[in-house]
Scaffold this active site. Structure first.
Site, PDB file in Angstrom:
ATOM      1  N   GLU A  84       1.071  -1.218   0.036  1.00  0.00           N
ATOM      2  CA  GLU A  84      -0.049   0.098   0.066  1.00  0.00           C
ATOM      3  C   GLU A  84       0.695   1.320  -0.052  1.00  0.00           C
ATOM      4  OE1 GLU A  84      -2.320   3.287   2.157  1.00  0.00           O
ATOM      5  OE2 GLU A  84      -0.373   2.489   2.566  1.00  0.00           O
ATOM      6  N   CYS A 116      -4.308  -3.759   1.573  1.00  0.00           N
ATOM      7  CA  CYS A 116      -3.900  -5.037   2.573  1.00  0.00           C
ATOM      8  C   CYS A 116      -3.846  -6.153   1.912  1.00  0.00           C
ATOM      9  CB  CYS A 116      -4.255  -4.896   3.827  1.00  0.00           C
ATOM     10  SG  CYS A 116      -4.417  -3.678   4.851  1.00  0.00           S
ATOM     11  N   HIS A 243      -6.515 -11.570   8.055  1.00  0.00           N
ATOM     12  CA  HIS A 243      -5.795 -10.330   8.044  1.00  0.00           C
ATOM     13  C   HIS A 243      -5.912  -9.488   9.539  1.00  0.00           C
ATOM     14  CE1 HIS A 243      -4.627  -6.472   7.073  1.00  0.00           C
ATOM     15  NE2 HIS A 243      -5.894  -5.801   7.253  1.00  0.00           N
TER      16      HIS A 243
HETATM   17  N1  CAA Z   1     -10.994  -1.409  28.110  1.00  0.00           N
HETATM   18  C1  CAA Z   1     -11.119  -2.077  27.380  1.00  0.00           C
HETATM   19  N2  CAA Z   1     -11.847  -2.204  26.125  1.00  0.00           N
HETATM   20  C2  CAA Z   1     -11.773  -1.029  25.882  1.00  0.00           C
HETATM   21  C3  CAA Z   1     -11.759   0.221  26.573  1.00  0.00           C
HETATM   22  C4  CAA Z   1     -11.181   0.144  27.860  1.00  0.00           C
HETATM   23  N3  CAA Z   1     -10.998   1.042  28.765  1.00  0.00           N
HETATM   24  N4  CAA Z   1     -12.210   1.328  26.198  1.00  0.00           N
HETATM   25  C5  CAA Z   1     -12.845   0.692  24.598  1.00  0.00           C
HETATM   26  N5  CAA Z   1     -12.637  -0.621  24.537  1.00  0.00           N
HETATM   27  C6  CAA Z   1     -12.985  -1.336  23.615  1.00  0.00           C
HETATM   28  C7  CAA Z   1     -14.325  -0.920  22.967  1.00  0.00           C
HETATM   29  O1  CAA Z   1     -15.449  -1.778  23.652  1.00  0.00           O
HETATM   30  C8  CAA Z   1     -14.046  -1.728  21.461  1.00  0.00           C
HETATM   31  O2  CAA Z   1     -14.193  -3.079  21.766  1.00  0.00           O
HETATM   32  P1  CAA Z   1     -15.292  -3.707  20.422  1.00  0.00           P
HETATM   33  O3  CAA Z   1     -14.833  -3.420  18.994  1.00  0.00           O
HETATM   34  O4  CAA Z   1     -15.194  -5.069  20.856  1.00  0.00           O
HETATM   35  O5  CAA Z   1     -16.581  -3.247  20.894  1.00  0.00           O
HETATM   36  C9  CAA Z   1     -12.772  -1.241  21.335  1.00  0.00           C
HETATM   37  O6  CAA Z   1     -11.875  -1.103  22.569  1.00  0.00           O
HETATM   38  C10 CAA Z   1     -12.443  -0.076  20.397  1.00  0.00           C
HETATM   39  O7  CAA Z   1     -13.097   0.858  20.762  1.00  0.00           O
HETATM   40  P2  CAA Z   1     -13.764   1.745  19.969  1.00  0.00           P
HETATM   41  O8  CAA Z   1     -14.598   1.214  18.755  1.00  0.00           O
HETATM   42  O9  CAA Z   1     -14.594   3.017  20.739  1.00  0.00           O
HETATM   43  O10 CAA Z   1     -12.324   2.548  19.283  1.00  0.00           O
HETATM   44  P3  CAA Z   1     -12.481   3.615  18.134  1.00  0.00           P
HETATM   45  O11 CAA Z   1     -13.817   4.219  17.867  1.00  0.00           O
HETATM   46  O12 CAA Z   1     -11.456   4.699  18.689  1.00  0.00           O
HETATM   47  O13 CAA Z   1     -11.974   2.952  16.838  1.00  0.00           O
HETATM   48  C11 CAA Z   1     -11.001   1.638  14.985  1.00  0.00           C
HETATM   49  C12 CAA Z   1     -11.336   1.710  16.695  1.00  0.00           C
HETATM   50  C13 CAA Z   1     -12.073   1.850  14.386  1.00  0.00           C
HETATM   51  C14 CAA Z   1     -10.482   0.241  14.694  1.00  0.00           C
HETATM   52  C15 CAA Z   1      -9.972   2.615  14.768  1.00  0.00           C
HETATM   53  O14 CAA Z   1      -8.700   2.273  15.690  1.00  0.00           O
HETATM   54  C16 CAA Z   1      -9.629   2.839  13.297  1.00  0.00           C
HETATM   55  O15 CAA Z   1     -10.159   3.416  12.501  1.00  0.00           O
HETATM   56  N6  CAA Z   1      -8.656   2.023  12.724  1.00  0.00           N
HETATM   57  C17 CAA Z   1      -8.231   1.896  11.416  1.00  0.00           C
HETATM   58  C18 CAA Z   1      -9.117   1.129  10.482  1.00  0.00           C
HETATM   59  C19 CAA Z   1      -8.989  -0.227  10.783  1.00  0.00           C
HETATM   60  O16 CAA Z   1      -8.009  -0.943  11.278  1.00  0.00           O
HETATM   61  N7  CAA Z   1      -9.921  -1.045  10.135  1.00  0.00           N
HETATM   62  C20 CAA Z   1      -9.913  -2.583  10.312  1.00  0.00           C
HETATM   63  C21 CAA Z   1     -10.864  -3.037   9.166  1.00  0.00           C
HETATM   64  S1  CAA Z   1     -10.248  -2.500   7.553  1.00  0.00           S
HETATM   65  C22 CAA Z   1      -8.575  -3.408   7.280  1.00  0.00           C
HETATM   66  O17 CAA Z   1      -8.462  -4.382   7.855  1.00  0.00           O
HETATM   67  C23 CAA Z   1      -7.911  -3.008   6.343  1.00  0.00           C
HETATM   68  C24 CAA Z   1      -6.667  -2.330   6.897  1.00  0.00           C
HETATM   69  O18 CAA Z   1      -5.723  -2.760   7.464  1.00  0.00           O
HETATM   70  C25 CAA Z   1      -6.582  -0.967   7.238  1.00  0.00           C
END
Ligand code: CAA
Length: 412
Positions: A84, A116, A243
């Site tokens: 990428e 990816c 992945h």
């Molecule tokens: N203790 C334990 N767990 C906690 C917590 C705490 N204090 N606070 C939050 N969590 C948990 C939440 O409950 C959530 O768990 P679940 O998903 O099981 O519900 C997890 O932590 C993440 O919390 P949020 O969803 O609130 O986090 P976020 O809104 O900040 O975003 C994300 C998470 C969407 C993955 C973000 O990091 C992101 O945008 N990442 C990039 C995109 C990505 O990785 N996408 C994956 C699919 S696409 C792909 O795979 C291609 C690629 O490589 C990019």
């Protein structure tokens, strides 16, 4: 007569010399560390300095795969780099790697891009190249190399990382046979994650990207099943590899897989579905996620990092057993396929284990990490870069700047 097995004959990882502790990032961002450690499942993430790029990591991983598995570079007839994080709109990373590894002039060389998914595209295409008789006894070198960069203070920041995985694809492979009859594909145009030509940083619609990933898993699984779901039944598989943009994603994926097989938890007994998921995840997925948790997201290589993790355990009892592999690239494209651990694969556990490299990585503090992220923005136009100023005093290959529009590489 059984067709000659084709698959992965050699594997190696190479990554940056520095890492960030997720607890340090959490403290700096005012986030409960439990979110990164347990919510996302990450412990550390590799950070590439400006002198470590897709080319240097790919070349190093390729060199290690050839050396560790005693493969003569002259035997490589196809070189594919899936990435990428290309370094040029036109010139492929692969052609730099071709020179750096001293590959033959008649080696077909190109780059694949689909977020990816590029390395899985390279792996399956290479297997087809061999099966079609085009290889004439030669092997393919497929390298996944990426720097996952979302930027400071973004939701994606804790899901960054960097690294390369090189795999040699050959007939009668020493590590993993690919079942070409059980490969299913999925494609759909979605805006879940993308990086415009003008941006160093990825844009992601994070929660939507998770949904797109799960939809792609379902689509590719059905294509691989081809009307015969029993052929893919996870109960009899030794492992399910996914992945892994962040470790928790593998659990979400495995939950989806079990729902596809057994029906939606909402429609069945939730306690039973949860117990089934816990047991299946603990046995078939979780044991091979340690490297992903300590390296972070390496985009197209992350599925194969989980495979390295599985094979480095040296488990002779897994030889001959089947496993599943799922690769997802945003945008989006995906493949679900089956593989079989080759007889004798356990003997190569030490040769492919990257733990010695990871043990000598240096920990960055937040100030140094943020400085590296800032410096990385202009790295393509800086004429002179000094690897030593980034603590890179090893014997590695480094990017040392761009002069007269030409990227330059040097050994320290
Ligand atoms: N203790 C334990 N767990 C906690 C917590 C705490 N204090 N606070 C939050 N969590 C948990 C939440 O409950 C959530 O768990 P679940 O998903 O099981 O519900 C997890 O932590 C993440 O919390 P949020 O969803 O609130 O986090 P976020 O809104 O900040 O975003 C994300 C998470 C969407 C993955 C973000 O990091 C992101 O945008 N990442 C990039 C995109 C990505 O990785 N996408 C994956 C699919 S696409 C792909 O795979 C291609 C690629 O490589 C990019």
């Amino acid at each position: 007569m059984q067709p000659t097995p084709i698959g992965i004959d050699a594997l190696a990882f190479a990554g940056p010399a520095h890492f960030l502790e997720m607890t340090d990032l959490a403290a700096a961002r005012g986030v409960d560390p439990g979110k990164y450690l347990h919510g996302l499942g990450q412990k550390q993430m590799a950070i590439a300095t400006p002198c470590e790029d897709t080319v240097t990591m790919a070349a190093e991983a390729g060199r290690r795969a050839l050396e560790a598995f005693d493969i003569d570079p002259a035997q490589i007839g196809t070189l594919i780099v899936g990435t990428e994080t290309g370094v040029d709109h036109s010139k492929p990373v692969a052609v730099y790697v071709h020179e750096l590894l001293g590959l033959a002039r008649n080696c077909r060389t190109f780059e694949t891009k689909h977020a990816c998914y590029g390395a899985m595209a390279g792996l399956t295409s290479s297997a087809d190249w061999i099966a079609a008789g085009r290889a004439r006894g030669r092997k393919a070198l497929v390298i996944a190399s990426d720097i996952a960069r979302y930027g400071l203070n973004t939701p994606g920041e804790p899901t960054q990382g960097a690294g390369a995985v090189a795999m040699v694809v050959a007939d009668r492979p020493r590590l993993l046979e690919i079942d070409r009859a059980r490969c299913g594909d999925y494609t759909r145009q979605v805006m879940d994650f993308w990086r415009p030509l003008y941006s160093k940083y990825a844009f992601a619609d994070g929660h939507y990207s998770i949904q797109c990933y799960l939809d792609a898993l379902e689509g590719a699984w059905h294509d691989a099943a081809d009307g015969d779901p029993e052929a893919l039944a996870s109960d009899r598989l030794a492992a399910c590899l996914y992945h892994v943009p962040f470790v928790k994603m593998a659990r979400k994926a495995h939950q989806k897989l079990l729902e596809i097989e057994h029906g939606d938890a909402a429609a069945t007994d939730q306690t039973e579905a949860r117990a089934r998921l816990d047991a299946s995840f603990a046995g078939k997925v979780a044991p091979w996620l340690e490297l992903n948790a300590t390296v972070g997201n390496i985009y197209t290589g992350s599925l194969f990092l989980a495979l390295i993790d599985l094979l480095r355990h040296g488990r002779a009892d897994l030889e001959g057993r089947e496993l599943s592999l799922f690769s997802y690239g945003s945008g989006c494209g995906a493949t679900f396929c089956l593989g079989r651990v080759a007889e004798g694969a356990s003997r190569h556990a030490a040769a492919l284990d990257p733990q010695p490299q990871l043990d000598v990585r240096r920990r960055l503090d937040i100030a140094a990490y943020e400085r590296i992220m800032d410096l990385s923005e202009d790295v393509d136009t800086v004429p002179e870069l000094d690897p030593a100023s980034y603590g890179l005093d090893g014997g590695g290959l480094y990017y040392v700047g761009t002069r007269e529009h030409v990227r330059r590489y040097a050994r320290a």
